[in-house]
Design a protein around this motif. Structure first.
Motif, short mmCIF file in Angstrom:
data_model
loop_
_atom_site.label_atom_id
_atom_site.label_comp_id
_atom_site.label_asym_id
_atom_site.label_seq_id
_atom_site.Cartn_x
_atom_site.Cartn_y
_atom_site.Cartn_z
N ALA A 292 0.85 -1.20 0.00
CA ALA A 292 0.00 0.00 0.00
C ALA A 292 0.88 1.25 0.00
CB ALA A 292 -0.94 -0.02 1.20
N TYR B 191 16.69 8.08 -12.16
CA TYR B 191 16.00 8.65 -13.33
C TYR B 191 16.96 9.52 -14.14
CZ TYR B 191 11.15 7.90 -11.67
OH TYR B 191 9.95 7.37 -11.29
N ARG C 77 12.74 9.52 3.44
CA ARG C 77 13.53 8.89 2.37
C ARG C 77 15.04 9.01 2.65
NH1 ARG C 77 10.43 7.23 -1.53
NH2 ARG C 77 8.66 8.37 -2.34
N SER D 115 -1.10 -5.52 1.98
CA SER D 115 -0.29 -4.63 2.81
C SER D 115 -0.04 -5.32 4.15
CB SER D 115 -0.99 -3.29 3.06
OG SER D 115 -0.22 -2.53 3.98
N ARG D 116 1.17 -5.15 4.66
CA ARG D 116 1.50 -5.76 5.96
C ARG D 116 0.96 -4.92 7.10
NH1 ARG D 116 7.48 -5.91 3.63
NH2 ARG D 116 6.68 -3.85 3.10
N ARG D 117 0.42 -3.73 6.78
CA ARG D 117 -0.17 -2.88 7.82
C ARG D 117 -1.68 -3.03 7.80
NH1 ARG D 117 0.91 2.21 5.75
NH2 ARG D 117 1.42 1.05 3.88
N ASN E 49 12.64 0.59 -1.63
CA ASN E 49 13.74 0.26 -2.54
C ASN E 49 14.52 -0.99 -2.13
OD1 ASN E 49 13.04 2.50 -3.98
ND2 ASN E 49 14.66 3.81 -3.17
N HIS F 199 12.81 -4.40 -3.10
CA HIS F 199 12.41 -4.71 -4.49
C HIS F 199 12.91 -6.07 -4.95
CE1 HIS F 199 11.67 -0.24 -5.78
NE2 HIS F 199 10.81 -0.68 -4.88
N LYS G 158 11.23 1.38 -9.84
CA LYS G 158 12.66 1.70 -9.88
C LYS G 158 13.15 2.02 -8.48
CE LYS G 158 12.58 5.52 -8.85
NZ LYS G 158 12.04 6.30 -7.71
N ARG H 88 2.44 4.92 -1.51
CA ARG H 88 1.85 6.18 -2.00
C ARG H 88 1.71 6.20 -3.51
NH1 ARG H 88 4.23 11.15 -1.93
NH2 ARG H 88 6.22 10.06 -1.96
N ILE H 89 2.68 5.60 -4.21
CA ILE H 89 2.68 5.64 -5.67
C ILE H 89 1.46 4.93 -6.28
CG2 ILE H 89 4.19 3.59 -5.82
CD1 ILE H 89 4.17 6.58 -8.23
N1 LIG Z 1 7.42 5.78 -10.84
C1 LIG Z 1 7.23 6.83 -10.08
O1 LIG Z 1 6.79 7.89 -10.53
C2 LIG Z 1 7.51 6.74 -8.62
C3 LIG Z 1 7.17 7.79 -7.77
C4 LIG Z 1 7.38 7.64 -6.41
C5 LIG Z 1 7.97 6.48 -5.94
N2 LIG Z 1 8.34 5.50 -6.79
C6 LIG Z 1 8.96 4.25 -6.30
O2 LIG Z 1 7.89 3.49 -5.78
C7 LIG Z 1 8.29 2.80 -4.61
C8 LIG Z 1 7.35 3.19 -3.50
O3 LIG Z 1 7.49 4.58 -3.23
P1 LIG Z 1 6.41 5.33 -2.32
O4 LIG Z 1 6.89 6.68 -2.03
O5 LIG Z 1 5.08 5.15 -2.89
O6 LIG Z 1 6.60 4.42 -1.02
P2 LIG Z 1 5.96 4.40 0.41
O7 LIG Z 1 4.65 5.11 0.44
O8 LIG Z 1 7.02 4.81 1.34
O9 LIG Z 1 5.67 2.84 0.56
C9 LIG Z 1 6.62 1.84 0.31
C10 LIG Z 1 6.21 0.60 1.11
O10 LIG Z 1 6.45 0.86 2.49
C11 LIG Z 1 5.34 0.43 3.27
N3 LIG Z 1 4.80 1.62 3.95
C12 LIG Z 1 4.10 2.65 3.41
N4 LIG Z 1 3.76 3.56 4.34
C13 LIG Z 1 4.25 3.08 5.50
C14 LIG Z 1 4.22 3.55 6.83
N5 LIG Z 1 3.58 4.69 7.16
N6 LIG Z 1 4.83 2.80 7.78
C15 LIG Z 1 5.44 1.66 7.46
N7 LIG Z 1 5.49 1.14 6.22
C16 LIG Z 1 4.91 1.85 5.25
C17 LIG Z 1 4.31 -0.18 2.32
O11 LIG Z 1 4.33 -1.61 2.41
P3 LIG Z 1 3.10 -2.29 3.22
O12 LIG Z 1 1.86 -1.77 2.57
O13 LIG Z 1 3.30 -3.76 3.03
O14 LIG Z 1 3.25 -1.84 4.63
C18 LIG Z 1 4.72 0.30 0.97
O15 LIG Z 1 4.49 -0.62 -0.05
C19 LIG Z 1 9.75 3.20 -4.35
O16 LIG Z 1 10.57 2.17 -4.83
C20 LIG Z 1 9.95 4.45 -5.18
O17 LIG Z 1 11.28 4.54 -5.68
C21 LIG Z 1 8.11 5.61 -8.11
#
Ligand SMILES: NC(=O)c1ccc[n+]([C@@H]2O[C@H](COP(=O)([O-])OP(=O)(O)OC[C@H]3O[C@@H](n4cnc5c(N)ncnc54)[C@H](OP(=O)(O)O)[C@@H]3O)[C@@H](O)[C@H]2O)c1
Length: 338
Positions: free
Chosen positions: A14, A189, A171, A38-40, A82, A85, A103, A16-17
């Protein structure tokens, strides 16, 4: 041609992306959202309500392993952190799933080699999620270059920066070895955009410098790849500078600029070019959603056994350069690559 018209997707976390990817999967003509884990507790259901409220019958899992055990799921989207992955992409492949992995695909080349071997053994499609490549503006850039308008490409400069909001500073909590910092988040990127499709080969060497936080994460970095014969590609990225998302390509007869490399769905893409004999134009292209185009492309490749536009050889090259650039910055030395 496969008889199946829709690839059945599960989402592994779950993150943000999902704000971008979940609607992209739901709306793609050749894709169907089947599950999210989601593990949460409650986070998967909350994400579904937020980003795909109309969707019916999507299964919710509190354990990504249980999602992978579901034989009805053909492909997974891996948006975990990251450093997770490679592990989860490998687990998914071993369960026979196609994988679109965010990525960076992995933090080491060895991990991508393991993913490549497993994908070949299990006959599945695996791709690193550089969604921006699916925006048609980059095909337009390639067409301009292929037309010979700016001559032979001699140098490229790619920049990605913005002021990181305090709420997103987590991050930088992890050090670089654990997937934290600007290189793994946005530098990947900038390096990718400075290479493809201009220099689709490993550079001879890379030189970089970086500023670090107390936690050992890089926050700003700049560097240069040497592709030989005076062909250089510069990359520049930062979490503490005004917003820039652009690349510039200089050839022997002129140059061009892509003004918004990560153009969002509502933003008009702009490309400008000029030549030494006084021609020039600023082109405003139709808007496009690169997330949707990425998902449709991936589903098409997985359903019909086609090669993706981003082969694993490219993921390995990008990772090799990133690792060398990180070492160069840490050691204050130029790093040879080939
Ligand atoms: N392509 C793009 O445009 C783009 C943009 C942004 C990011 N990204 C990439 O996408 C990936 C995810 O990025 P993101 O910013 O979306 O990540 P994020 O919200 O930090 O979430 C990453 C993972 O961490 C866990 N998580 C989320 N919120 C949490 C919290 N409050 N406490 C504990 N665990 C939490 C979740 O797993 P669980 O649900 O299992 O807990 C989630 O799948 C990264 O690899 C990033 O490089 C890509």
């Amino acid at each position: 041609m496969s008889n199946e018209t829709k690839l059945r997707w599960g989402i592994l976390g779950a993150a943000r992306i999902n704000q971008q990817l979940m609607p992209a999967i739901v709306e793609a003509h050749n894709s169907e959202l089947v599950a999210i884990a989601s593990r949460r507790s409650g986070a998967a259901a909350e994400t579904l309500v937020k980003y795909a409220p109309e969707q019916q019958n999507v299964q919710i899992y509190d354990d990504p392993n249980a999602l992978l055990d579901n034989p009805d799921i053909q492909a997974v989207y891996n948006p975990l952190s990251n450093h997770e992955h490679a592990e989860w992409t490998l687990r998914a492949i071993k369960k026979g799933k196609h994988v679109l992995c965010e990525k960076p695909m992995a933090l080491t080349v060895a991990d991508i080699e393991a993913i490549e071997a497993a994908a070949s053994e299990h006959n599945v499609t695996v791709m690193e999620g550089f969604m921006y490549r699916y925006h048609p503006q980059h095909a337009r850039v390639k067409a301009i270059i292929d037309s010979g308008l700016i001559g032979k490409v001699r140098s490229v400069r790619a920049c990605f920066s913005f002021m990181m909001q305090p709420a997103r500073m987590y991050r930088l909590a992890d050090d670089i070895d654990h997937g934290g910092g600007a290189m793994w988040d946005i530098g990947c990127y900038a390096i990718h955009a400075a290479r493809l499709p201009f220099f689709d080969e490993l550079p001879l060497s890379v030189t970089a410098m970086a500023k670090y936080t107390k936690t050992g994460a890089d926050i700003s970095s700049s560097g240069i790849m040497d592709f030989g014969d005076g062909r250089y590609a510069q990359f520049d990225f930062s979490f503490e500078r005004a917003r820039r998302a652009e690349y510039e390509v200089i050839g022997t007869l002129g140059g061009l600029k892509c003004h918004n490399v990560w153009a969002k769905q509502a933003e008009t893409p702009v490309i400008s070019w000029w030549t030494e004999d006084g021609k020039g134009e600023q082109e405003r292209l139709p808007v496009a959603n690169h997330f949707g185009l990425e998902v449709e492309h991936f589903s098409d490749c997985a359903l019909n056994g086609k090669p993706t536009g981003l082969p694993l050889a490219d993921a390995k090259n990008n990772c090799r350069i990133i690792v060398a650039a990180l070492q160069s910055a840490a050691q204050g030395q130029r790093k040879q690559l080939s």
